[in-house]
Design a protein around this motif. Structure first.
Motif, mmCIF file in Angstrom:
data_model
loop_
_atom_site.group_PDB
_atom_site.id
_atom_site.type_symbol
_atom_site.label_atom_id
_atom_site.label_comp_id
_atom_site.label_asym_id
_atom_site.label_seq_id
_atom_site.Cartn_x
_atom_site.Cartn_y
_atom_site.Cartn_z
ATOM 1 N N GLY A 103 0.783 -1.225 0.000
ATOM 2 C CA GLY A 103 0.000 0.000 0.000
ATOM 3 C C GLY A 103 0.817 1.279 0.000
ATOM 4 N N ARG A 104 2.121 1.169 -0.178
ATOM 5 C CA ARG A 104 2.995 2.354 -0.189
ATOM 6 C C ARG A 104 3.666 2.496 -1.555
ATOM 7 N NH1 ARG A 104 5.482 3.612 5.278
ATOM 8 N NH2 ARG A 104 4.164 2.513 6.746
ATOM 9 N N PRO A 105 3.989 3.732 -1.954
ATOM 10 C CA PRO A 105 4.808 3.879 -3.158
ATOM 11 C C PRO A 105 6.156 3.221 -2.891
ATOM 12 C CG PRO A 105 4.445 6.005 -2.087
ATOM 13 C CD PRO A 105 3.667 4.985 -1.324
ATOM 14 N N THR A 106 6.648 2.479 -3.866
ATOM 15 C CA THR A 106 7.831 1.645 -3.666
ATOM 16 C C THR A 106 8.863 1.909 -4.757
ATOM 17 O OG1 THR A 106 6.365 -0.031 -2.748
ATOM 18 C CG2 THR A 106 8.563 -0.737 -3.332
ATOM 19 N N THR A 107 10.111 2.064 -4.360
ATOM 20 C CA THR A 107 11.194 2.296 -5.313
ATOM 21 C C THR A 107 11.957 0.997 -5.553
ATOM 22 O OG1 THR A 107 11.424 4.578 -4.546
ATOM 23 C CG2 THR A 107 13.275 3.655 -5.784
ATOM 24 N N LEU A 108 12.042 0.604 -6.829
ATOM 25 C CA LEU A 108 12.825 -0.567 -7.233
ATOM 26 C C LEU A 108 14.244 -0.089 -7.500
ATOM 27 C CD1 LEU A 108 13.105 -3.541 -8.131
ATOM 28 C CD2 LEU A 108 12.363 -2.804 -10.408
ATOM 29 N N VAL A 109 15.199 -0.644 -6.744
ATOM 30 C CA VAL A 109 16.597 -0.231 -6.814
ATOM 31 C C VAL A 109 17.448 -1.438 -7.189
ATOM 32 C CG1 VAL A 109 18.527 0.699 -5.465
ATOM 33 C CG2 VAL A 109 16.207 1.478 -5.010
ATOM 34 N N PHE A 110 18.435 -1.220 -8.052
ATOM 35 C CA PHE A 110 19.403 -2.249 -8.401
ATOM 36 C C PHE A 110 20.771 -1.718 -8.011
ATOM 37 C CE2 PHE A 110 22.270 -4.283 -11.599
ATOM 38 C CZ PHE A 110 22.085 -5.586 -11.189
ATOM 39 N N ARG A 111 21.407 -2.386 -7.041
ATOM 40 C CA ARG A 111 22.754 -1.985 -6.641
ATOM 41 C C ARG A 111 23.501 -3.205 -6.122
ATOM 42 N NH1 ARG A 111 20.621 2.029 -2.287
ATOM 43 N NH2 ARG A 111 19.465 0.599 -1.008
ATOM 44 N N ASN A 112 24.793 -3.196 -6.376
ATOM 45 C CA ASN A 112 25.662 -4.297 -5.954
ATOM 46 C C ASN A 112 25.147 -5.646 -6.450
ATOM 47 O OD1 ASN A 112 27.284 -2.443 -4.542
ATOM 48 N ND2 ASN A 112 25.966 -2.611 -2.751
ATOM 49 N N GLY A 113 24.539 -5.640 -7.635
ATOM 50 C CA GLY A 113 24.083 -6.885 -8.243
ATOM 51 C C GLY A 113 22.792 -7.440 -7.669
ATOM 52 N N GLU A 114 22.127 -6.694 -6.775
ATOM 53 C CA GLU A 114 20.888 -7.170 -6.157
ATOM 54 C C GLU A 114 19.780 -6.141 -6.316
ATOM 55 O OE1 GLU A 114 21.399 -8.318 -2.110
ATOM 56 O OE2 GLU A 114 22.825 -9.900 -2.587
ATOM 57 N N PHE A 115 18.543 -6.635 -6.308
ATOM 58 C CA PHE A 115 17.375 -5.767 -6.368
ATOM 59 C C PHE A 115 16.795 -5.600 -4.980
ATOM 60 C CE2 PHE A 115 17.665 -7.350 -10.680
ATOM 61 C CZ PHE A 115 17.447 -6.194 -11.412
ATOM 62 N N GLU A 116 16.289 -4.398 -4.738
ATOM 63 C CA GLU A 116 15.685 -4.097 -3.450
ATOM 64 C C GLU A 116 14.492 -3.178 -3.687
ATOM 65 O OE1 GLU A 116 17.266 -2.592 0.921
ATOM 66 O OE2 GLU A 116 18.496 -2.242 -0.836
ATOM 67 N N LEU A 117 13.492 -3.303 -2.850
ATOM 68 C CA LEU A 117 12.360 -2.385 -2.864
ATOM 69 C C LEU A 117 12.452 -1.514 -1.620
ATOM 70 C CD1 LEU A 117 9.505 -4.848 -3.891
ATOM 71 C CD2 LEU A 117 10.620 -3.130 -5.325
ATOM 72 N N LEU A 118 12.310 -0.205 -1.800
ATOM 73 C CA LEU A 118 12.394 0.746 -0.681
ATOM 74 C C LEU A 118 11.092 1.516 -0.559
ATOM 75 C CD1 LEU A 118 15.924 2.259 -1.414
ATOM 76 C CD2 LEU A 118 15.359 0.419 0.179
ATOM 77 N N ASP A 119 10.765 1.915 0.630
ATOM 78 C CA ASP A 119 9.589 2.724 0.906
ATOM 79 C C ASP A 119 9.826 4.134 0.359
ATOM 80 O OD1 ASP A 119 7.438 4.128 1.894
ATOM 81 O OD2 ASP A 119 7.772 3.562 3.991
ATOM 82 N N ALA A 120 9.135 4.485 -0.722
ATOM 83 C CA ALA A 120 9.306 5.810 -1.332
ATOM 84 C C ALA A 120 8.591 6.893 -0.545
ATOM 85 C CB ALA A 120 8.812 5.794 -2.770
ATOM 86 N N SER A 121 7.635 6.525 0.294
ATOM 87 C CA SER A 121 6.928 7.531 1.080
ATOM 88 C C SER A 121 7.842 8.122 2.150
ATOM 89 C CB SER A 121 5.655 6.967 1.699
ATOM 90 O OG SER A 121 5.940 5.925 2.607
ATOM 91 N N ALA A 122 8.914 7.433 2.496
ATOM 92 C CA ALA A 122 9.872 7.965 3.471
ATOM 93 C C ALA A 122 10.549 9.203 2.922
ATOM 94 C CB ALA A 122 10.909 6.904 3.837
ATOM 95 N N ASP A 123 10.722 9.268 1.581
ATOM 96 C CA ASP A 123 11.316 10.446 0.954
ATOM 97 C C ASP A 123 10.426 11.667 1.101
ATOM 98 O OD1 ASP A 123 13.411 8.856 0.140
ATOM 99 O OD2 ASP A 123 12.597 8.522 -1.863
ATOM 100 N N ASP A 124 9.100 11.453 1.135
ATOM 101 C CA ASP A 124 8.152 12.548 1.256
ATOM 102 C C ASP A 124 8.236 13.238 2.605
ATOM 103 O OD1 ASP A 124 7.287 11.835 -1.243
ATOM 104 O OD2 ASP A 124 5.565 10.690 -0.523
#
Length: 153
Positions: free
Chosen positions: A130-151
């Motif tokens: 239920g939150r906006p989510t950022t798909l990140v690729f770094r160090n050869g791995e994928f991660e999802l981060l809470d984008a609402s924390a940026d707000d």
């Protein structure tokens, strides 16, 4: 405050598909950025139309239209996108199946990917549900981060 995140655990094919999705998205956004600069478009409906056309040309799902337009608008004063730059998806684009699986839009349709579950969370729903989510690729791995924390910043 710590950012809520989820480490994706894609199989080999899913890993390649996620990387290809980010790469194709970035190529489409770069093409849209070039067109916008050539045509003197700064934003609004005209920019969204350009981005949508480029995303369609690169055969990207509609779930990337809004994030693509936001990225291109922000990039008009910055440099081009990197090959695997992150992307923020709306809560509607990211579907959680309990706490250990997530369905994401990719360049080849939706794919369900396993995620690492921090057992201390102990909830039936994933904290990113239920939150906006950022798909990140770094160090050869994928991660999802809470984008609402940026707000909150």
């Amino acid at each position: 405050m710590a950012t809520t995140s989820a480490r994706l655990i894609p199989d080999g094919d899913q890993h390649e598909l996620l990387a290809a999705t980010l790469e194709r998205l970035n190529k489409a956004c770069n093409a849209a950025r070039v067109r916008a600069l050539e045509q003197g478009v700064k934003g609004g409906a005209e920019l969204r139309a350009i981005v949508k056309e480029e995303l369609e040309r690169f055969k990207m799902p509609a779930a990337y239209n809004a994030p693509g337009a936001e990225r291109v608008a922000a990039s008009l004063t910055k440099q081009k996108f990197g090959t695997y730059q992150s992307v923020t998806l709306s809560p509607a684009a990211v579907k959680w199946s309990g706490t250990d699986r997530v369905s994401l839009p990719t360049a080849s349709g939706r794919r369900t990917v396993r995620v690492y579950v921090e057992r201390s969370q102990g909830a039936l729903r994933h904290p990113l549900d239920g939150r906006p989510t950022t798909l990140v690729f770094r160090n050869g791995e994928f991660e999802l981060l809470d984008a609402s924390a940026d707000d909150a910043d």
